[in-house]
Design a protein around this motif. Structure first.
Motif, PDB file in Angstrom:
ATOM      1  N   TRP A  76     -19.543 -70.725  64.675  1.00 26.93           N
ATOM      2  CA  TRP A  76     -19.496 -71.646  65.803  1.00 26.93           C
ATOM      3  C   TRP A  76     -18.936 -70.926  67.037  1.00 26.93           C
ATOM      4  O   TRP A  76     -18.243 -69.919  66.930  1.00 26.93           O
ATOM      5  N   ALA A  77     -19.248 -71.464  68.200  1.00 33.07           N
ATOM      6  CA  ALA A  77     -18.804 -70.873  69.464  1.00 33.07           C
ATOM      7  C   ALA A  77     -18.543 -71.988  70.465  1.00 33.07           C
ATOM      8  O   ALA A  77     -19.202 -73.024  70.444  1.00 33.07           O
ATOM      9  N   ILE A  78     -17.587 -71.749  71.355  1.00 34.24           N
ATOM     10  CA  ILE A  78     -17.222 -72.718  72.394  1.00 34.24           C
ATOM     11  C   ILE A  78     -17.476 -72.092  73.760  1.00 34.24           C
ATOM     12  O   ILE A  78     -17.007 -70.981  74.044  1.00 34.24           O
ATOM     13  N   ALA A  79     -18.241 -72.790  74.616  1.00 31.71           N
ATOM     14  CA  ALA A  79     -18.558 -72.270  75.946  1.00 31.71           C
ATOM     15  C   ALA A  79     -17.301 -72.191  76.808  1.00 31.71           C
ATOM     16  O   ALA A  79     -16.570 -73.167  76.945  1.00 31.71           O
ATOM     17  N   VAL A  80     -17.066 -71.010  77.366  1.00 27.10           N
ATOM     18  CA  VAL A  80     -15.904 -70.774  78.223  1.00 27.10           C
ATOM     19  C   VAL A  80     -16.308 -70.701  79.691  1.00 27.10           C
ATOM     20  O   VAL A  80     -15.645 -71.249  80.564  1.00 27.10           O
ATOM     21  N   GLU A  81     -17.432 -70.024  79.957  1.00 29.63           N
ATOM     22  CA  GLU A  81     -17.868 -69.839  81.351  1.00 29.63           C
ATOM     23  C   GLU A  81     -19.383 -69.706  81.401  1.00 29.63           C
ATOM     24  O   GLU A  81     -19.923 -68.638  81.134  1.00 29.63           O
ATOM     25  N   PRO A  82     -20.111 -70.774  81.744  1.00 24.50           N
ATOM     26  CA  PRO A  82     -21.559 -70.661  81.942  1.00 24.50           C
ATOM     27  C   PRO A  82     -21.844 -69.878  83.222  1.00 24.50           C
ATOM     28  O   PRO A  82     -21.352 -70.223  84.293  1.00 24.50           O
ATOM     29  N   ARG A  83     -22.606 -68.813  83.101  1.00 22.17           N
ATOM     30  CA  ARG A  83     -23.028 -68.040  84.268  1.00 22.17           C
ATOM     31  C   ARG A  83     -24.499 -68.312  84.532  1.00 22.17           C
ATOM     32  O   ARG A  83     -25.100 -69.166  83.904  1.00 22.17           O
ATOM     33  N   ASP A  84     -25.092 -67.570  85.471  1.00 25.60           N
ATOM     34  CA  ASP A  84     -26.478 -67.849  85.820  1.00 25.60           C
ATOM     35  C   ASP A  84     -27.434 -67.626  84.644  1.00 25.60           C
ATOM     36  O   ASP A  84     -28.251 -68.461  84.332  1.00 25.60           O
ATOM     37  N   LEU A  85     -27.323 -66.478  83.999  1.00 22.46           N
ATOM     38  CA  LEU A  85     -28.269 -66.127  82.956  1.00 22.46           C
ATOM     39  C   LEU A  85     -27.615 -65.914  81.601  1.00 22.46           C
ATOM     40  O   LEU A  85     -28.304 -65.633  80.623  1.00 22.46           O
ATOM     41  N   THR A  86     -26.322 -66.013  81.511  1.00 23.02           N
ATOM     42  CA  THR A  86     -25.595 -65.831  80.267  1.00 23.02           C
ATOM     43  C   THR A  86     -24.475 -66.859  80.164  1.00 23.02           C
ATOM     44  O   THR A  86     -24.177 -67.557  81.135  1.00 23.02           O
ATOM     45  N   VAL A  87     -23.870 -66.925  78.980  1.00 25.33           N
ATOM     46  CA  VAL A  87     -22.730 -67.808  78.768  1.00 25.33           C
ATOM     47  C   VAL A  87     -21.644 -67.025  78.046  1.00 25.33           C
ATOM     48  O   VAL A  87     -21.923 -66.341  77.055  1.00 25.33           O
ATOM     49  N   ILE A  88     -20.420 -67.096  78.534  1.00 24.01           N
ATOM     50  CA  ILE A  88     -19.280 -66.503  77.841  1.00 24.01           C
ATOM     51  C   ILE A  88     -18.752 -67.541  76.866  1.00 24.01           C
ATOM     52  O   ILE A  88     -18.490 -68.682  77.243  1.00 24.01           O
ATOM     53  N   VAL A  89     -18.618 -67.139  75.599  1.00 25.68           N
ATOM     54  CA  VAL A  89     -18.190 -68.077  74.559  1.00 25.68           C
ATOM     55  C   VAL A  89     -17.031 -67.482  73.762  1.00 25.68           C
ATOM     56  O   VAL A  89     -16.897 -66.259  73.638  1.00 25.68           O
ATOM     57  N   ASP A  90     -16.200 -68.364  73.237  1.00 27.40           N
ATOM     58  CA  ASP A  90     -15.132 -67.986  72.311  1.00 27.40           C
ATOM     59  C   ASP A  90     -15.590 -68.250  70.891  1.00 27.40           C
ATOM     60  O   ASP A  90     -16.101 -69.340  70.579  1.00 27.40           O
ATOM     61  N   VAL A  91     -15.429 -67.237  70.018  1.00 26.34           N
ATOM     62  CA  VAL A  91     -15.588 -67.444  68.590  1.00 26.34           C
ATOM     63  C   VAL A  91     -14.209 -67.250  67.957  1.00 26.34           C
ATOM     64  O   VAL A  91     -13.220 -67.043  68.661  1.00 26.34           O
ATOM     65  N   HIS A  92     -14.148 -67.290  66.641  1.00 27.45           N
ATOM     66  CA  HIS A  92     -12.834 -67.338  65.997  1.00 27.45           C
ATOM     67  C   HIS A  92     -11.964 -66.117  66.253  1.00 27.45           C
ATOM     68  O   HIS A  92     -10.736 -66.220  66.247  1.00 27.45           O
ATOM     69  N   ASP A  93     -12.570 -64.954  66.534  1.00 21.46           N
ATOM     70  CA  ASP A  93     -11.739 -63.753  66.678  1.00 21.46           C
ATOM     71  C   ASP A  93     -12.027 -62.937  67.927  1.00 21.46           C
ATOM     72  O   ASP A  93     -11.401 -61.901  68.141  1.00 21.46           O
ATOM     73  N   VAL A  94     -12.968 -63.386  68.773  1.00 20.62           N
ATOM     74  CA  VAL A  94     -13.343 -62.581  69.924  1.00 20.62           C
ATOM     75  C   VAL A  94     -14.046 -63.463  70.950  1.00 20.62           C
ATOM     76  O   VAL A  94     -14.420 -64.605  70.658  1.00 20.62           O
ATOM     77  N   THR A  95     -14.203 -62.917  72.158  1.00 21.17           N
ATOM     78  CA  THR A  95     -14.986 -63.581  73.205  1.00 21.17           C
ATOM     79  C   THR A  95     -16.262 -62.787  73.426  1.00 21.17           C
ATOM     80  O   THR A  95     -16.222 -61.563  73.590  1.00 21.17           O
ATOM     81  N   LEU A  96     -17.410 -63.480  73.439  1.00 21.30           N
ATOM     82  CA  LEU A  96     -18.710 -62.825  73.550  1.00 21.30           C
ATOM     83  C   LEU A  96     -19.457 -63.311  74.789  1.00 21.30           C
ATOM     84  O   LEU A  96     -19.216 -64.425  75.276  1.00 21.30           O
ATOM     85  N   THR A  97     -20.357 -62.481  75.282  1.00 25.68           N
ATOM     86  CA  THR A  97     -21.299 -62.882  76.316  1.00 25.68           C
ATOM     87  C   THR A  97     -22.681 -62.927  75.684  1.00 25.68           C
ATOM     88  O   THR A  97     -23.180 -61.906  75.200  1.00 25.68           O
ATOM     89  N   VAL A  98     -23.296 -64.100  75.669  1.00 28.11           N
ATOM     90  CA  VAL A  98     -24.564 -64.284  74.969  1.00 28.11           C
ATOM     91  C   VAL A  98     -25.596 -64.906  75.903  1.00 28.11           C
ATOM     92  O   VAL A  98     -25.273 -65.353  77.011  1.00 28.11           O
ATOM     93  N   LYS A  99     -26.836 -64.966  75.434  1.00 29.08           N
ATOM     94  CA  LYS A  99     -27.930 -65.566  76.182  1.00 29.08           C
ATOM     95  C   LYS A  99     -28.237 -66.964  75.627  1.00 29.08           C
ATOM     96  O   LYS A  99     -27.828 -67.280  74.512  1.00 29.08           O
ATOM     97  N   PRO A 100     -28.982 -67.763  76.365  1.00 34.45           N
ATOM     98  CA  PRO A 100     -29.317 -69.101  75.866  1.00 34.45           C
ATOM     99  C   PRO A 100     -30.020 -69.077  74.521  1.00 34.45           C
ATOM    100  O   PRO A 100     -29.833 -69.984  73.707  1.00 34.45           O
ATOM    101  N   ASP A 101     -30.842 -68.045  74.288  1.00 35.63           N
ATOM    102  CA  ASP A 101     -31.560 -67.942  73.017  1.00 35.63           C
ATOM    103  C   ASP A 101     -30.616 -67.778  71.835  1.00 35.63           C
ATOM    104  O   ASP A 101     -31.025 -67.994  70.684  1.00 35.63           O
TER     105      ASP A 101
END
Length: 301
Positions: A211-236
């Motif tokens: 699971w992941a929680i949205a931290v900062e929606p950007r224009d083309l990516t979203v920064i999310v928190d997972v249980h042990d790290v913060t990731l930058t992912v795409k909508p897909d």
């Protein structure tokens, strides 16, 4: 913001819109559209004070000049829909050519441009007050869906640093859209939305199914928190979880897991338990007991 029908654009003769050219170009003006902003926002030297009524009239007249193509498009649309040309011409195309010197293509652009402006007026963003001032800013948007028009325009204004973007900027963003669908994630999700991660590759592949929680929606990516790290992912990579209970509980679970992970000498068994909890959107009674026991063991309770 008022609907288009509520906005009064003041008159500019349609004939003046042609200038013997089928379509306006950016070089036809001595003012760069990227710097065309409401006079209230510009930093200019005040040479002579205007009264309140004069300032109001100036703003009204400037708006009429800036949105002349909008009024032309609305007028042409009504002339065509009501067939008010039929007393003198067999076709709308012949009427526009004889009366205003407009080609069919230019008339179509003006009508489509008015529709685009009305659509952009429905935006609810920080740039919703900034609307096109020239037809060339509208032309790249005419073939897009309403949501795409708003997204592209919003991105174009942002690219122009909050000013009216040039037609070149708008066209460039539309070309990006054609190459790869543009998903502006401030429309796709909000801070705090919860997702399951999917289709991650490379070193992040191990987080698929977490699971992941949205931290900062950007224009083309979203920064999310997972249980042990913060990731930058795409909508897909995001599969949205709609449960309000999960959305409410996961931030608290994340906080508890992150606090335990900060322990410098975390036991292997504790580490494995926390890894497993990162893949489940809710805690079973046993999992809740295990997490509580770890907090007590590491003196967090």
């Amino acid at each position: 913001m008022n609907k288009a029908s509520d906005v009064k654009y003041h008159s500019t003769p349609l004939a003046l819109m042609s200038n013997n050219e089928p379509v306006a170009t950016e070089s036809s003006s001595t003012v760069d559209s990227s710097t065309s902003i409401p006079v209230e926002a510009a930093q200019v030297e005040v040479l002579e004070e205007l009264t309140y009524d004069e300032q109001r009239d100036r703003h009204r007249l400037e708006l009429g000049v800036e949105q002349a193509f909008y009024q032309a498009g609305k007028a042409l649309s009504e002339l065509r829909e009501r067939r008010l040309y039929c007393s003198t011409h067999k076709t709308f195309e012949a009427y526009c050519q004889d009366r205003f010197g407009f080609t069919r293509r230019h008339s179509d652009y003006l009508i489509a441009g008015a529709v685009v402006v009305e659509n952009l007026q429905e935006m609810r963003t920080i740039y919703s007050q900034i609307l096109p001032t020239k037809l060339e800013q509208i032309k790249p948007l005419a073939s897009l869906k309403p949501d795409e028009q708003r997204q592209v325009w919003d991105k174009a204004v942002e690219t122009a640093n909050g000013k009216v973007p040039s037609g070149r900027i708008v066209k460039g963003i539309v070309e990006q859209l054609k190459e790869k669908p543009l998903v502006l994630n401030k429309y796709y999700c909000q801070v705090g939305d919860v997702f399951t991660l999917v289709r991650l590759e490379g070193k992040e592949k191990k987080y698929n199914g977490c699971w992941a929680i949205a931290v900062e929606p950007r224009d083309l990516t979203v920064i999310v928190d997972v249980h042990d790290v913060t990731l930058t992912v795409k909508p897909d990579n995001l599969d949205k979880i709609g449960s309000p209970d999960v959305k409410r509980q996961l931030p608290h679970t994340l906080k508890r897991i992150r606090r335990l992970r900060e322990v410098g000498s975390l036991d292997r068994g504790a580490y494995n338990v926390l890894e497993d909890l990162g893949k489940h959107t809710y805690l079973t009674p046993v999992e809740e007991s295990l997490l509580s026991w770890l907090e007590k063991y590491y003196r967090f309770r």
